[in-house]
Design an enzyme around this catalytic site. Structure first.
Site, mmCIF file in Angstrom:
data_model
loop_
_atom_site.group_PDB
_atom_site.id
_atom_site.type_symbol
_atom_site.label_atom_id
_atom_site.label_comp_id
_atom_site.label_asym_id
_atom_site.label_seq_id
_atom_site.Cartn_x
_atom_site.Cartn_y
_atom_site.Cartn_z
ATOM 1 N N GLU A 95 16.743 -58.720 -45.594
ATOM 2 C CA GLU A 95 15.757 -60.534 -46.286
ATOM 3 C C GLU A 95 16.696 -60.020 -47.906
ATOM 4 O OE1 GLU A 95 11.403 -60.611 -45.490
ATOM 5 O OE2 GLU A 95 11.920 -58.913 -44.961
ATOM 6 N N SER A 110 9.843 -62.382 -42.877
ATOM 7 C CA SER A 110 10.955 -63.220 -42.683
ATOM 8 C C SER A 110 11.021 -64.021 -41.285
ATOM 9 C CB SER A 110 12.186 -63.002 -44.054
ATOM 10 O OG SER A 110 11.063 -63.248 -44.736
ATOM 11 N N TYR A 136 13.211 -71.181 -44.740
ATOM 12 C CA TYR A 136 14.161 -71.347 -45.960
ATOM 13 C C TYR A 136 15.337 -72.640 -45.469
ATOM 14 C CZ TYR A 136 12.357 -66.548 -46.444
ATOM 15 O OH TYR A 136 11.086 -65.549 -46.268
ATOM 16 N N ARG A 164 0.128 -62.658 -49.655
ATOM 17 C CA ARG A 164 -0.822 -64.185 -48.749
ATOM 18 C C ARG A 164 -1.419 -63.470 -47.283
ATOM 19 N NH1 ARG A 164 4.759 -65.729 -47.940
ATOM 20 N NH2 ARG A 164 4.299 -65.221 -45.795
ATOM 21 N N ASP A 172 -1.218 -64.503 -43.687
ATOM 22 C CA ASP A 172 -1.373 -65.971 -42.398
ATOM 23 C C ASP A 172 -1.520 -65.886 -42.179
ATOM 24 O OD1 ASP A 172 1.526 -65.983 -43.996
ATOM 25 O OD2 ASP A 172 3.058 -64.460 -42.969
ATOM 26 N N GLU A 212 -0.680 -61.183 -40.148
ATOM 27 C CA GLU A 212 -0.346 -60.133 -41.419
ATOM 28 C C GLU A 212 -0.645 -60.376 -42.610
ATOM 29 O OE1 GLU A 212 3.921 -60.861 -41.697
ATOM 30 O OE2 GLU A 212 3.700 -60.761 -39.939
ATOM 31 N N ASN A 241 1.505 -60.275 -46.737
ATOM 32 C CA ASN A 241 2.045 -59.983 -47.436
ATOM 33 C C ASN A 241 2.915 -59.662 -48.658
ATOM 34 O OD1 ASN A 241 5.192 -60.375 -48.711
ATOM 35 N ND2 ASN A 241 5.792 -62.425 -46.792
ATOM 36 N N GLY A 269 7.324 -64.515 -50.488
ATOM 37 C CA GLY A 269 8.519 -65.300 -51.604
ATOM 38 C C GLY A 269 8.191 -66.433 -52.199
#
Length: 343
Positions: A13, A183, A249, A288, A290, A303, A305, A309
């Site tokens: 990443e 990612s 992305y 964060r 998900d 999961e 984070n 990002g």
């Protein structure tokens, strides 16, 4: 304040991290901080960078230079044993705080955080233990289950162990994931049995442990948690396929709806799932979660984070804007909250 925005590294990443770091560094300089961009893996020669960067500093030029080093990562890994680049620790010690814009192994997995703790370097984001647990999808799953956080059924498999779906009591469709990745690198959606073994082999290229997880068909959401409070929910709608690396992305590949079109009841429930998930891992400041929601309204946290990002297509900035917080103000807020934990 003198701030190092740390990016790059040697993970899959790396490019995402450089993009995040570039945006953050520009934003912090807009807020009149003396922020510099530095590659954690290559470092820089100028130990007195903060003296010169006060008056003249070209963030774009530094970003382009860091990107040019990407072709040298493998060669450098073979030549040296240490992870930190030239003068990284020395320059970070001089900073008031380090803004971690790192993603993937060695940056998001608690290793940098643990080293900085030992050196007395202040940094943004969660501590080393929460970072390590949040990075490992299998460990995250175990914690979710023990804490009652709703999550998709899965099996944790190490390289060399049996992957037969019947014996694992798993069935298609499913998702195969490298345990330590981000990612959506090392994540494969499997709908046909003939593709299953290839997916397993592909994910084992990234890690010696994988997660075989039920595929939840439904709507996908992401919820930022800032200082223990959930931000507005964003729904993620890829124009094609699913929310893989390219869709994450590539500009225009995914539509982000924020706030998500949900009833007040579902919104409150999902935000609580996110807060509970981040709290279970021990995330602090900015993280964060998900979440998938099936047609029946059942929610599954996939999961968390610990270093979300901060690119132009990232989710946390979208959520902050929904409550009137622009990107530079968000970066500044993360710095302020992070410094508070050291008081």
């Amino acid at each position: 304040m003198d701030i190092v925005v740390l990016c790059g590294g040697n993970s899959t990443e790396r490019e995402v991290s450089i993009s995040s770091g570039y945006n953050v560094c520009q934003a912090l300089r807009e807020k009149n901080h003396n922020a510099i961009l530095m590659d954690v893996f290559f470092g820089m020669d100028n130990c007195d960078i903060f003296e010169t960067s006060k008056s003249t500093y070209d963030v774009t030029k530094e970003k382009d230079y860091i990107k040019s080093l990407s072709t040298k990562v493998k060669e450098t890994e073979e030549k040296r044993k240490s992870f930190f680049g030239n003068n990284v620790i020395e320059i970070c010690k001089k900073a008031d705080i380090v803004f971690l814009a790192l993603h993937g192994k060695n940056g998001e997995d608690g290793k940098c955080q643990a080293a900085f703790d030992l050196y007395g370097i202040k940094y943004t984001g969660s501590g080393h233990l929460a970072s390590a647990m949040g990075m490992d999808k299998a460990v995250t799953k175990q914690i979710f289950m023990s804490k009652g956080v709703p999550t998709a059924k899965s099996v944790w498999v190490k390289k060399g162990e049996d992957t037969d779906l019947n014996r694992l009591n798993m069935s298609l469709p499913l998702v195969v994931k490298a345990c330590n990745g981000g990612s959506s690198v090392g994540v494969v959606l499997v709908k046909d049995e003939k593709d299953y073994q290839n997916a397993v082999e592909e994910c084992f290229k990234y890690d010696n442990e994988i997660l075989i997880e039920d595929f939840i068909e439904g709507r996908e959401f992401s919820i930022g948690v800032l200082n223990g409070k959930a931000l507005p929910i964003v729904e993620i709608i890829p124009r094609e396929g699913w929310y893989d690396y390219e869709n994450k992305y590539k500009d225009g590949a995914t539509t982000h709806v924020c706030p998500a079109n949900l009833s007040d009841e579902l919104t409150e429930k999902m935000q609580q799932v996110a807060v509970d998930a981040c709290d279970a891992i021990g995330c602090s400041l900015c993280s964060r979660a998900d979440v998938m929601m099936d047609k029946a309204g059942n929610m599954f946290c996939l999961e968390v984070n610990t270093l979300p990002g901060m690119t132009s297509t990232s989710l946390i900035p979208d959520e902050a804007r929904a409550i009137g917080v622009d990107y530079p103000s968000l970066c500044n807020k993360i710095v302020e909250l992070s410094l508070n934990k050291y008081k």
